[in-house]
Design a protein around this motif. Structure first.
Motif, PDB file in Angstrom:
ATOM      1  N   ASP A 309       0.867  -1.181   0.000  1.00 53.68           N
ATOM      2  CA  ASP A 309       0.000   0.000   0.000  1.00 53.68           C
ATOM      3  C   ASP A 309       0.906   1.233   0.000  1.00 53.68           C
ATOM      4  N   LEU A 310       0.875   2.011  -1.097  1.00 52.79           N
ATOM      5  CA  LEU A 310       1.810   3.113  -1.236  1.00 52.79           C
ATOM      6  C   LEU A 310       1.546   4.241  -0.243  1.00 52.79           C
ATOM      7  N   ASP A 311       0.341   4.349   0.249  1.00 48.61           N
ATOM      8  CA  ASP A 311       0.038   5.427   1.214  1.00 48.61           C
ATOM      9  C   ASP A 311       0.647   5.135   2.582  1.00 48.61           C
ATOM     10  N   THR A 312       0.569   3.886   3.009  1.00 48.25           N
ATOM     11  CA  THR A 312       1.016   3.536   4.363  1.00 48.25           C
ATOM     12  C   THR A 312       2.332   2.775   4.376  1.00 48.25           C
ATOM     13  N   GLY A 313       2.726   2.205   3.210  1.00 49.55           N
ATOM     14  CA  GLY A 313       3.926   1.378   3.175  1.00 49.55           C
ATOM     15  C   GLY A 313       3.699  -0.003   3.751  1.00 49.55           C
ATOM     16  N   ARG A 314       2.456  -0.353   3.999  1.00 52.02           N
ATOM     17  CA  ARG A 314       2.149  -1.643   4.614  1.00 52.02           C
ATOM     18  C   ARG A 314       2.112  -2.748   3.566  1.00 52.02           C
ATOM     19  N   LEU A 315       2.616  -3.912   3.925  1.00 49.62           N
ATOM     20  CA  LEU A 315       2.549  -5.086   3.066  1.00 49.62           C
ATOM     21  C   LEU A 315       1.113  -5.597   3.028  1.00 49.62           C
ATOM     22  N   THR A 316       0.552  -5.733   1.831  1.00 52.55           N
ATOM     23  CA  THR A 316      -0.838  -6.186   1.708  1.00 52.55           C
ATOM     24  C   THR A 316      -0.960  -7.598   1.141  1.00 52.55           C
ATOM     25  N   GLY A 317       0.079  -8.091   0.487  1.00 55.91           N
ATOM     26  CA  GLY A 317      -0.007  -9.430  -0.084  1.00 55.91           C
ATOM     27  C   GLY A 317       1.155  -9.686  -1.031  1.00 55.91           C
ATOM     28  N   PHE A 318       1.007 -10.764  -1.810  1.00 51.48           N
ATOM     29  CA  PHE A 318       2.042 -11.157  -2.750  1.00 51.48           C
ATOM     30  C   PHE A 318       1.404 -11.597  -4.066  1.00 51.48           C
ATOM     31  N   GLU A 319       2.152 -11.377  -5.131  1.00 55.21           N
ATOM     32  CA  GLU A 319       1.759 -11.959  -6.418  1.00 55.21           C
ATOM     33  C   GLU A 319       2.643 -13.176  -6.692  1.00 55.21           C
ATOM     34  N   MET A 320       2.013 -14.275  -7.077  1.00 50.14           N
ATOM     35  CA  MET A 320       2.762 -15.482  -7.394  1.00 50.14           C
ATOM     36  C   MET A 320       3.325 -15.400  -8.809  1.00 50.14           C
ATOM     37  N   LEU A 321       4.611 -15.688  -8.949  1.00 47.69           N
ATOM     38  CA  LEU A 321       5.284 -15.733 -10.242  1.00 47.69           C
ATOM     39  C   LEU A 321       5.923 -17.111 -10.394  1.00 47.69           C
ATOM     40  N   ALA A 322       5.867 -17.658 -11.592  1.00 45.16           N
ATOM     41  CA  ALA A 322       6.362 -19.016 -11.820  1.00 45.16           C
ATOM     42  C   ALA A 322       7.866 -19.013 -12.071  1.00 45.16           C
ATOM     43  N   ARG A 323       8.542 -20.027 -11.556  1.00 43.57           N
ATOM     44  CA  ARG A 323       9.942 -20.269 -11.845  1.00 43.57           C
ATOM     45  C   ARG A 323      10.137 -21.771 -12.066  1.00 43.57           C
ATOM     46  N   TRP A 324      11.125 -22.086 -12.896  1.00 41.53           N
ATOM     47  CA  TRP A 324      11.424 -23.491 -13.196  1.00 41.53           C
ATOM     48  C   TRP A 324      12.848 -23.801 -12.750  1.00 41.53           C
ATOM     49  N   HIS A 325      12.969 -24.698 -11.779  1.00 42.52           N
ATOM     50  CA  HIS A 325      14.277 -25.187 -11.354  1.00 42.52           C
ATOM     51  C   HIS A 325      14.633 -26.394 -12.212  1.00 42.52           C
ATOM     52  N   SER A 326      15.196 -26.106 -13.383  1.00 47.26           N
ATOM     53  CA  SER A 326      15.543 -27.180 -14.310  1.00 47.26           C
ATOM     54  C   SER A 326      16.853 -27.833 -13.879  1.00 47.26           C
ATOM     55  N   PRO A 327      16.890 -29.168 -13.776  1.00 46.22           N
ATOM     56  CA  PRO A 327      18.145 -29.840 -13.406  1.00 46.22           C
ATOM     57  C   PRO A 327      19.237 -29.654 -14.446  1.00 46.22           C
ATOM     58  N   ARG A 328      18.855 -29.267 -15.686  1.00 39.18           N
ATOM     59  CA  ARG A 328      19.844 -29.104 -16.743  1.00 39.18           C
ATOM     60  C   ARG A 328      20.252 -27.649 -16.942  1.00 39.18           C
ATOM     61  N   TYR A 329      19.273 -26.729 -16.876  1.00 37.51           N
ATOM     62  CA  TYR A 329      19.557 -25.331 -17.197  1.00 37.51           C
ATOM     63  C   TYR A 329      19.523 -24.411 -15.994  1.00 37.51           C
ATOM     64  N   LEU A 501       8.053   6.174  -7.638  1.00 38.17           N
ATOM     65  CA  LEU A 501       7.148   6.130  -6.491  1.00 38.17           C
ATOM     66  C   LEU A 501       6.628   7.527  -6.164  1.00 38.17           C
ATOM     67  N   ALA A 502       7.488   8.513  -6.242  1.00 43.13           N
ATOM     68  CA  ALA A 502       7.065   9.887  -5.947  1.00 43.13           C
ATOM     69  C   ALA A 502       6.031  10.374  -6.956  1.00 43.13           C
ATOM     70  N   GLU A 503       6.227  10.050  -8.221  1.00 46.18           N
ATOM     71  CA  GLU A 503       5.273  10.462  -9.248  1.00 46.18           C
ATOM     72  C   GLU A 503       3.918   9.786  -9.041  1.00 46.18           C
ATOM     73  N   LEU A 504       3.929   8.525  -8.658  1.00 43.16           N
ATOM     74  CA  LEU A 504       2.672   7.814  -8.429  1.00 43.16           C
ATOM     75  C   LEU A 504       1.903   8.432  -7.271  1.00 43.16           C
ATOM     76  N   ARG A 505       2.589   8.785  -6.217  1.00 47.45           N
ATOM     77  CA  ARG A 505       1.909   9.364  -5.053  1.00 47.45           C
ATOM     78  C   ARG A 505       1.245  10.689  -5.374  1.00 47.45           C
ATOM     79  N   LYS A 506       1.749  11.368  -6.397  1.00 50.32           N
ATOM     80  CA  LYS A 506       1.121  12.621  -6.811  1.00 50.32           C
ATOM     81  C   LYS A 506      -0.232  12.378  -7.474  1.00 50.32           C
TER      82      LYS A 506
END
Length: 568
Positions: A309-329, A501-506
């Protein structure tokens, strides 16, 4: 232009060592013998018979007379039998020629088929070598043909193939080979002066322009295009002493690689074969195999990016992003493997595997923290998608109101009624719905009003340049005003600096995410950080209330098509 059957003589030529008798020698011999006997016996019997009939006297010998009559009957029978056998042999030859024509040509388009193509290319390569020329091989694959075939029916699809073959014959030179090797794929070969490859390139450009012209059939205008792969017989990858049959095989392989490369670059274009293409294709095949094997092995894991939350700086959650732990690459970003998974039809099981693990991870977080997950447009084509999501929530005992599903703008243009139904089903169970990557597609205000979105996410391409690009600032300001007017909260992606961040708060109140708040992290690192901040869930004495979920169908989702890569 010569017909395909006559292009290299394969279809019209009988197999070596085959004897084709055109007449019945036995019947002909009997007739000749009967004629000889008739002449010899008739020279004796006929004069005596005529003298007896005119002047009287001793009649001709009865045995010789009977022999003469029998001889005449034998001649008549033999001639008739000979004529019948000759006609039968002629019809048989026609049937054999027709069967040979069908064996070596495509019955729909009249082009050569796969069976006769190798021999035709081999003969063309040998002829070109004798004239100090090179051979160019073109592999053509029609783009959007399957969609046209499904939309208008197979008869229309056949008509498109026939028209395509006609357009190829109209542009390619008379000595060119044209073959349909299956489905909507054609192979063409022609000789050219090795020092002037631009003649082949000009011809390829003409083909692409001609093929892109609408085909008007039965009151319908069918639009298709083509992707061309080119290979030449004098390429350094083919040794000069290579036997002609092997050259033909290598040319087809190289042109295939070039055609797939042309498709991957945006379709409707041509590309010459280059050695790096083979490495890329091999890498692609290894990726496909790795994805198929990696899903059941648990090699794909969720990473999590903070949402603040940009107004308070409080953590509100997470977005899940996929990653692949390939044994080869090693660790592979989603923009590499997500498009491949979509193309080979594995995006649904891959996504569900990741979401299931993310729900289990997020169950340990403080109840105030939400979890956002991206959904592929391919998954929204599955009418049972909502039920699958509810089944995952039930299995993991995760509260529906803490889950937020992000849908990209491209989903809204593929099948809006289906998307509206699925969104309504998810909303009815308490799941939040966000419109992701807003500003990069073609969403209209009417669509935003008709679909019950809970949030708009401004695409990172605008946010990351907010402090340096006036156009980006104008777009973000307009989206902000739109969100306020529709009473839709906003999330800004791609915040990477204090200046942004400063521009967004404006501009107003936002949730934000980006590298300014840290790189995406695996579940273990997130859990440790939350524990330090006192943001882990208290010990559960009772399981979370189970959701009532309708039965989940085992029907597979519709076949996927390539789509834009997930962001890293």
């Amino acid at each position: 232009m010569t017909s395909p059957a006559d292009t290299n003589g394969t279809a019209a030529r009988a197999p070596a060592g085959t004897h084709r008798a055109e007449r019945d020698i036995v019947a002909l011999g009997i007739i000749v013998a009967a004629l000889i006997l008739f002449v010899s016996s008739g020279a004796t019997v006929l004069p005596r018979t005529l003298h007896h009939l005119l002047f009287g006297g001793v009649p001709a010998d009865a045995v010789l007379s009977n022999a003469l009559l029998l001889n005449i009957a034998l001649i008549i029978f033999g001639w008739r039998r000979y004529a019948e056998l000759t006609a039968e042999v002629r019809e048989r030859r026609k049937a054999e020629d027709a069967a040979r024509q069908l064996a070596y040509t495509d019955p729909l388009t009249g082009c050569l088929n796969r069976r006769s193509l190798d021999g035709a290319i081999t003969a063309l390569v040998e002829e070109a070598r004798s004239q100090d020329k090179a051979v160019a091989l073109l592999v053509l694959d029609l783009d959007k043909f399957k969609r046209a075939n499904d939309l208008h029916g197979h008869q229309m699809g056949d008509a498109v193939l026939v028209e395509t073959a006609s357009r190829l014959r109209a542009i390619l030179p008379e000595e060119a080979i044209i073959a349909r090797i299956g489905g909507d794929e054609f192979t063409c070969a022609l000789p050219f002066e090795a020092a002037h490859p631009e003649t082949v390139e000009l011809m390829a450009e003409q083909l692409l322009v001609t093929l892109s012209e609408p085909i008007s059939l039965a009151g319908h205008a069918v639009e298709v295009s083509g992707s061309l792969g080119l290979a030449r017989s004098d390429t350094p990858d083919i040794a000069p002493q290579t036997p002609s049959p092997q050259v033909a095989s290598q040319l087809q392989h190289f042109a295939d690689l070039a055609m797939y490369y042309a498709k991957s670059c945006g379709r409707g274009r041509y590309a010459w074969f280059e050695p790096t293409m083979e490495k890329e294709l091999r890498f692609r095949a290894e990726l496909e195999t790795g994805i198929r094997e990696g899903i059941p092995r648990g090699e794909f894991v969720p990473y999590y990016e903070k949402q603040i939350d940009l107004d308070t700086g409080r953590l509100t959650g997470f977005e899940m992003l996929a990653r692949w732990h390939s044994p080869r690459y090693g660790l592979i970003a989603p923009d590499v493997f997500i498009p491949v998974a979509e193309e080979i039809g594995l995006i649904a099981p891959l996504s569900e595997c990741l979401i299931r693990q993310a729900l289990i991870d997020a169950r340990e977080w403080d109840p105030s923290l939400t979890l956002s997950v991206n959904i592929s447009p391919m998954q929204l084509r599955d009418p049972w998608f909502a039920q699958r999501m509810l089944k995952l929530l039930v299995e993991t005992n995760f509260p529906a109101h803490r889950l937020d599903i992000e849908i990209t703008e491209t989903c809204l243009h593929e099948n809006l009624p289906v998307v509206r139904s699925l969104v309504a089903s998810l909303k009815n169970q308490g799941i939040g719905i966000s419109l992701d990557d807003f500003g990069t597609g073609y969403s209209s205000i009417a669509q935003l009003r008709s679909l019950p979105f809970d949030r708009i996410k401004i695409d990172r391409s605008f946010v990351s340049t907010l402090d340096s690009c006036q156009d980006s600032a104008t777009i973000v300001s307009a989206i902000t005003s739109l969100g306020k007017g529709l009473r839709l909260p906003l999330t800004a992606e791609g915040i990477a600096s204090d200046a942004v961040l400063a521009e967004l708060r404006k501009l107003g109140s936002f949730k934000g995410q980006g590298y300014l708040y840290g790189q995406p992290q695996p579940a273990s690192a997130v859990r440790t950080a939350l524990a330090e901040q006192g943001l882990l869930a208290p010990a559960l004495t009772q399981p979370a209330p189970a959701l009532v979920s309708p039965p989940v169908s085992s029907a597979p989702s519709t076949a996927p098509e390539p789509d834009q890569a997930r962001r890293a």
